[in-house]
Design a protein around this motif. Structure first.
Motif, PDB file in Angstrom:
ATOM      1  N   TYR A  36       4.296   4.684   4.241  1.00  0.00           N
ATOM      2  CA  TYR A  36       3.476   3.855   3.372  1.00  0.00           C
ATOM      3  C   TYR A  36       3.524   2.410   3.845  1.00  0.00           C
ATOM      4  O   TYR A  36       4.525   1.955   4.403  1.00  0.00           O
ATOM      5  CB  TYR A  36       3.999   3.899   1.928  1.00  0.00           C
ATOM      6  CG  TYR A  36       3.963   5.257   1.285  1.00  0.00           C
ATOM      7  CD1 TYR A  36       4.978   6.181   1.520  1.00  0.00           C
ATOM      8  CD2 TYR A  36       2.923   5.626   0.442  1.00  0.00           C
ATOM      9  CE1 TYR A  36       4.948   7.438   0.940  1.00  0.00           C
ATOM     10  CE2 TYR A  36       2.893   6.884  -0.147  1.00  0.00           C
ATOM     11  CZ  TYR A  36       3.910   7.772   0.114  1.00  0.00           C
ATOM     12  OH  TYR A  36       3.873   9.019  -0.472  1.00  0.00           O
ATOM     13  N   GLN A  38       2.988  -1.488   2.216  1.00  0.00           N
ATOM     14  CA  GLN A  38       2.871  -2.242   0.973  1.00  0.00           C
ATOM     15  C   GLN A  38       2.742  -3.730   1.275  1.00  0.00           C
ATOM     16  O   GLN A  38       3.559  -4.301   1.986  1.00  0.00           O
ATOM     17  CB  GLN A  38       4.068  -2.008   0.051  1.00  0.00           C
ATOM     18  CG  GLN A  38       3.868  -2.642  -1.321  1.00  0.00           C
ATOM     19  CD  GLN A  38       5.021  -2.402  -2.278  1.00  0.00           C
ATOM     20  OE1 GLN A  38       6.166  -2.300  -1.874  1.00  0.00           O
ATOM     21  NE2 GLN A  38       4.711  -2.285  -3.566  1.00  0.00           N
ATOM     22  N   LYS A  42       0.896  -5.661  -4.317  1.00  0.00           N
ATOM     23  CA  LYS A  42       0.014  -4.490  -4.285  1.00  0.00           C
ATOM     24  C   LYS A  42       0.823  -3.198  -4.325  1.00  0.00           C
ATOM     25  O   LYS A  42       2.006  -3.178  -4.003  1.00  0.00           O
ATOM     26  CB  LYS A  42      -0.845  -4.502  -3.009  1.00  0.00           C
ATOM     27  CG  LYS A  42      -1.747  -5.712  -2.890  1.00  0.00           C
ATOM     28  CD  LYS A  42      -2.813  -5.728  -3.968  1.00  0.00           C
ATOM     29  CE  LYS A  42      -3.817  -6.848  -3.745  1.00  0.00           C
ATOM     30  NZ  LYS A  42      -4.826  -6.896  -4.837  1.00  0.00           N
ATOM     31  N   ALA A  43       0.145  -2.132  -4.707  1.00  0.00           N
ATOM     32  CA  ALA A  43       0.780  -0.820  -4.670  1.00  0.00           C
ATOM     33  C   ALA A  43       0.900  -0.339  -3.231  1.00  0.00           C
ATOM     34  O   ALA A  43       0.136  -0.760  -2.350  1.00  0.00           O
ATOM     35  CB  ALA A  43      -0.058   0.172  -5.471  1.00  0.00           C
ATOM     36  N   PRO A  44       1.844   0.527  -2.974  1.00  0.00           N
ATOM     37  CA  PRO A  44       1.926   1.129  -1.637  1.00  0.00           C
ATOM     38  C   PRO A  44       0.662   1.902  -1.307  1.00  0.00           C
ATOM     39  O   PRO A  44      -0.047   2.372  -2.196  1.00  0.00           O
ATOM     40  CB  PRO A  44       3.138   2.068  -1.753  1.00  0.00           C
ATOM     41  CG  PRO A  44       3.945   1.510  -2.876  1.00  0.00           C
ATOM     42  CD  PRO A  44       2.934   0.966  -3.843  1.00  0.00           C
ATOM     43  N   LEU A  46      -0.559   5.088   1.238  1.00  0.00           N
ATOM     44  CA  LEU A  46      -0.145   6.158   2.138  1.00  0.00           C
ATOM     45  C   LEU A  46      -0.931   6.066   3.438  1.00  0.00           C
ATOM     46  O   LEU A  46      -2.167   6.112   3.426  1.00  0.00           O
ATOM     47  CB  LEU A  46      -0.365   7.519   1.470  1.00  0.00           C
ATOM     48  CG  LEU A  46      -0.030   8.749   2.302  1.00  0.00           C
ATOM     49  CD1 LEU A  46       1.457   8.789   2.642  1.00  0.00           C
ATOM     50  CD2 LEU A  46      -0.446  10.030   1.567  1.00  0.00           C
TER      51      LEU A  46
END
Lengths: 106, 116
Positions: A36, A38, A42-44, A46
């Motif tokens: 991932y 990040q 922010k969100a990770p 994939l």
């Protein structure tokens, strides 16, 4: 729980550089390894699943591989948008666990 | 497009409970599990557990057993995570993510601050 380690914990690189991050598991995880990205606040995201499968929409400069017990994440030519923290994650054994992250900065 | 939208930031006192929501759109909600992952300030990612909306089955990380409850409302395609007996070290961003083992879609995160 399976412990994941990553090296290095941080690295400094320049645009155009080849960047390599290594992830190791405390026991065999077969090919159940994801990567991932990040960015701050922010969100990770994939990027790569199952060691080497690039997710849809992920640039081809990102790749993943395995060498023995090492899982390797590579950015072939670092771009300005790639400065971020990268995490590996195993899902061979419950619970899924993440590595501590590798910060890639200038 | 596939999206998970979480509820807003919360400030709680030690000992209180918090319930975070995660509304899904753009896909069949009952077809995928929903996991919860948290991230303390400046720290890494910690998986908390998952729920299968289809039948409500749950799996919690040992760390949170007895303190966390995950539920879903299939009529609104919403997943919930309730954490009880909050402590200062529960201060973190809480994410929902689609999937039980691999997480291709994430919510935007909900900051939960525990402070007296």
């Amino acid at each position: 729980d399976i412990q994941m380690t990553q090296s290095p914990s941080s690295l400094s690189a320049s645009v155009g550089d080849r960047v390599t991050i290594t992830c190791q598991a405390s026991q065999d995880i077969n090919t159940y390894l994801n990567w991932y990205q990040q960015k701050p606040g922010k969100a990770p995201r994939l990027l790569i699943s199952d060691v080497s499968r690039l997710e849809t929409g992920v640039p081809s400069r990102f790749s993943g591989s395995r060498s023995g017990t090492d899982f390797i994440f590579t950015i072939s030519s670092l771009q300005p948008d790639d400065f971020a923290i990268y995490y590996c994650q195993q899902y061979d054994t419950d619970p899924p666990t993440f590595g501590p992250g590798t910060k890639v900065d200038v | 497009q596939v999206q998970l939208v979480q509820s807003g930031a919360e400030v709680k006192k030690p000992g209180a409970s918090v319930k975070v929501s995660c509304q899904a759109s753009g896909y069949s909600f009952i077809s995928f599990g929903v996991s919860w992952v948290r991230q303390a300030p400046g720290q890494g990612l910690e998986w908390m557990g998952w729920i299968t909306p289809y039948n409500g089955n749950t799996k919690y990380a040992q760390t949170f057993q007895g303190r966390v409850t995950m539920t879903t409302d299939t009529s609104t395609s919403t997943a919930y995570m309730e954490l009880r007996s909050l402590r200062s070290d529960d201060t973190a961003v809480y994410y929902c993510a689609r999937g039980e083992l691999k997480f291709p879609v994430w919510g935007q995160g909900t900051l939960v601050t525990v402070s007296s």
